[in-house]
Design a protein around this motif. Structure first.
Motif, PDB file in Angstrom:
ATOM      1  N   GLN A  22       0.829  -1.203   0.000  1.00  0.00           N
ATOM      2  CA  GLN A  22       0.000   0.000   0.000  1.00  0.00           C
ATOM      3  C   GLN A  22       0.866   1.257   0.000  1.00  0.00           C
ATOM      4  OE1 GLN A  22      -3.270  -0.154   2.778  1.00  0.00           O
ATOM      5  NE2 GLN A  22      -3.716  -2.265   2.241  1.00  0.00           N
ATOM      6  N   HIS A  23       2.022   1.177   0.654  1.00  0.00           N
ATOM      7  CA  HIS A  23       2.911   2.337   0.677  1.00  0.00           C
ATOM      8  C   HIS A  23       3.339   2.733  -0.736  1.00  0.00           C
ATOM      9  CE1 HIS A  23       5.991   5.156   2.043  1.00  0.00           C
ATOM     10  NE2 HIS A  23       6.755   4.622   1.097  1.00  0.00           N
ATOM     11  N   PHE A  24       3.856   1.786  -1.508  1.00  0.00           N
ATOM     12  CA  PHE A  24       4.365   2.208  -2.828  1.00  0.00           C
ATOM     13  C   PHE A  24       3.231   2.549  -3.785  1.00  0.00           C
ATOM     14  CE2 PHE A  24       4.807  -2.526  -3.577  1.00  0.00           C
ATOM     15  CZ  PHE A  24       3.998  -2.632  -4.713  1.00  0.00           C
ATOM     16  N   THR A  54       9.174   1.539  -7.210  1.00  0.00           N
ATOM     17  CA  THR A  54      10.283   0.687  -6.746  1.00  0.00           C
ATOM     18  C   THR A  54      11.145   1.324  -5.650  1.00  0.00           C
ATOM     19  OG1 THR A  54      11.714   1.557  -8.517  1.00  0.00           O
ATOM     20  CG2 THR A  54      10.507  -0.479  -8.996  1.00  0.00           C
ATOM     21  N   HIS A  55      10.829   2.551  -5.225  1.00  0.00           N
ATOM     22  CA  HIS A  55      11.785   3.285  -4.387  1.00  0.00           C
ATOM     23  C   HIS A  55      12.185   2.555  -3.102  1.00  0.00           C
ATOM     24  CE1 HIS A  55       8.122   4.605  -2.296  1.00  0.00           C
ATOM     25  NE2 HIS A  55       8.894   4.962  -1.290  1.00  0.00           N
ATOM     26  N   ASP A  56      11.256   1.783  -2.541  1.00  0.00           N
ATOM     27  CA  ASP A  56      11.562   1.079  -1.291  1.00  0.00           C
ATOM     28  C   ASP A  56      11.925  -0.389  -1.507  1.00  0.00           C
ATOM     29  OD1 ASP A  56      11.403   3.163   0.505  1.00  0.00           O
ATOM     30  OD2 ASP A  56       9.265   2.882   0.912  1.00  0.00           O
ATOM     31  N   ILE A  57      12.347  -0.725  -2.709  1.00  0.00           N
ATOM     32  CA  ILE A  57      12.650  -2.117  -3.044  1.00  0.00           C
ATOM     33  C   ILE A  57      13.780  -2.677  -2.180  1.00  0.00           C
ATOM     34  CG2 ILE A  57      14.353  -1.659  -4.882  1.00  0.00           C
ATOM     35  CD1 ILE A  57      12.876  -3.807  -6.581  1.00  0.00           C
ATOM     36  N   ALA A 123       6.445  13.061  -2.788  1.00  0.00           N
ATOM     37  CA  ALA A 123       5.392  12.031  -2.746  1.00  0.00           C
ATOM     38  C   ALA A 123       5.628  11.080  -1.571  1.00  0.00           C
ATOM     39  CB  ALA A 123       5.363  11.255  -4.068  1.00  0.00           C
ATOM     40  N   ASP A 124       6.885  10.698  -1.342  1.00  0.00           N
ATOM     41  CA  ASP A 124       7.201   9.793  -0.231  1.00  0.00           C
ATOM     42  C   ASP A 124       6.878  10.469   1.102  1.00  0.00           C
ATOM     43  OD1 ASP A 124       8.087   7.304   0.722  1.00  0.00           O
ATOM     44  OD2 ASP A 124      10.188   7.920   0.805  1.00  0.00           O
ATOM     45  N   PHE A 125       7.179  11.763   1.223  1.00  0.00           N
ATOM     46  CA  PHE A 125       6.854  12.482   2.462  1.00  0.00           C
ATOM     47  C   PHE A 125       5.349  12.587   2.671  1.00  0.00           C
ATOM     48  CE2 PHE A 125      11.211  14.227   3.139  1.00  0.00           C
ATOM     49  CZ  PHE A 125      11.282  13.959   4.492  1.00  0.00           C
ATOM     50  N   VAL A 127       3.115  10.538   1.960  1.00  0.00           N
ATOM     51  CA  VAL A 127       2.649   9.252   2.476  1.00  0.00           C
ATOM     52  C   VAL A 127       3.225   8.979   3.872  1.00  0.00           C
ATOM     53  CG1 VAL A 127       2.637   6.757   2.069  1.00  0.00           C
ATOM     54  CG2 VAL A 127       2.326   8.342   0.149  1.00  0.00           C
ATOM     55  N   ASN A 128       4.519   9.225   4.033  1.00  0.00           N
ATOM     56  CA  ASN A 128       5.156   8.923   5.327  1.00  0.00           C
ATOM     57  C   ASN A 128       4.632   9.794   6.467  1.00  0.00           C
ATOM     58  OD1 ASN A 128       6.767   6.784   4.501  1.00  0.00           O
ATOM     59  ND2 ASN A 128       8.459   8.110   3.874  1.00  0.00           N
ATOM     60  N   LEU A 129       4.387  11.070   6.205  1.00  0.00           N
ATOM     61  CA  LEU A 129       3.887  11.958   7.259  1.00  0.00           C
ATOM     62  C   LEU A 129       2.549  11.437   7.792  1.00  0.00           C
ATOM     63  CD1 LEU A 129       4.729  15.441   5.663  1.00  0.00           C
ATOM     64  CD2 LEU A 129       5.838  14.450   7.689  1.00  0.00           C
TER      65      LEU A 129
HETATM   66 FE   LIG Z   1       8.828   5.241   0.838  1.00  0.00          FE
END
Ligand SMILES: [Fe+2]
Length: 160
Positions: A22-24, A54-57, A123-125, A127-129
């Protein structure tokens, strides 16, 4: 590149781990939205989308090897795993190189070079926040220090 090929390869790679999947998917959705709104050219948008998926692969290998999902380990381990996956999908070599660079730097915020890198980080922030239930203070600080695109700033203001 058919983005669904990358999406399904990543879902298969992270099978049984709905949190990561779900994160990616969320990071990809925001990255695509920002990239399209900011008027990226087709090639740059494609690299951004593949990188977002793929960033967190590298997390899986990092957890197995170091018992840690820390950003530094992901950056070290991620590119080789992505190289293999994208090679299996016969993805363009030059674009694979940039995707791997982005994977290897997505937790490094003081050397952002390029709109693809900038948008991936935003985009990663976003989601992460939310996933980390970050404080108002953290959100404000990230917004001021990291966010640059008009669409990214609009999103962080609306979402939080
Ligand atoms: Fe991430």
């Amino acid at each position: 590149m058919d983005m669904n090929k990358v999406t399904t390869a990543m879902i298969d790679y992270y099978k049984g781990d709905p949190k990561r999947i779900q994160h990616f998917l969320k990071v990809h959705a925001y990255a695509k939205l920002i990239g399209e709104q900011e008027g990226l050219d087709k090639e740059t948008l494609e690299v951004l989308e593949v990188a977002a998926l793929t960033h967190d692969i590298g997390i899986k290998v990092s957890e197995e090897k170091y018992n840690s999902s820390a950003g530094k380990y992901q950056e070290i381990e991620g590119p080789a795993v992505a190289q293999k996956m994208l090679g299996d999908l016969q993805y363009d070599k030059e674009k694979t190189e940039r995707v791997c660079y982005l994977i290897g730097h997505h937790h490094t915020y003081d050397q952002i070079n390029g709109i693809d890198y900038q948008i991936l980080v935003e985009a990663d922030f976003l989601v992460n926040l939310a996933e980390e239930h970050s404080s108002r203070q953290t959100i404000e600080s990230v917004k001021n220090k990291i966010f640059k695109t008009k669409t990214g700033i609009w999103l962080i203001n609306k979402i939080f």
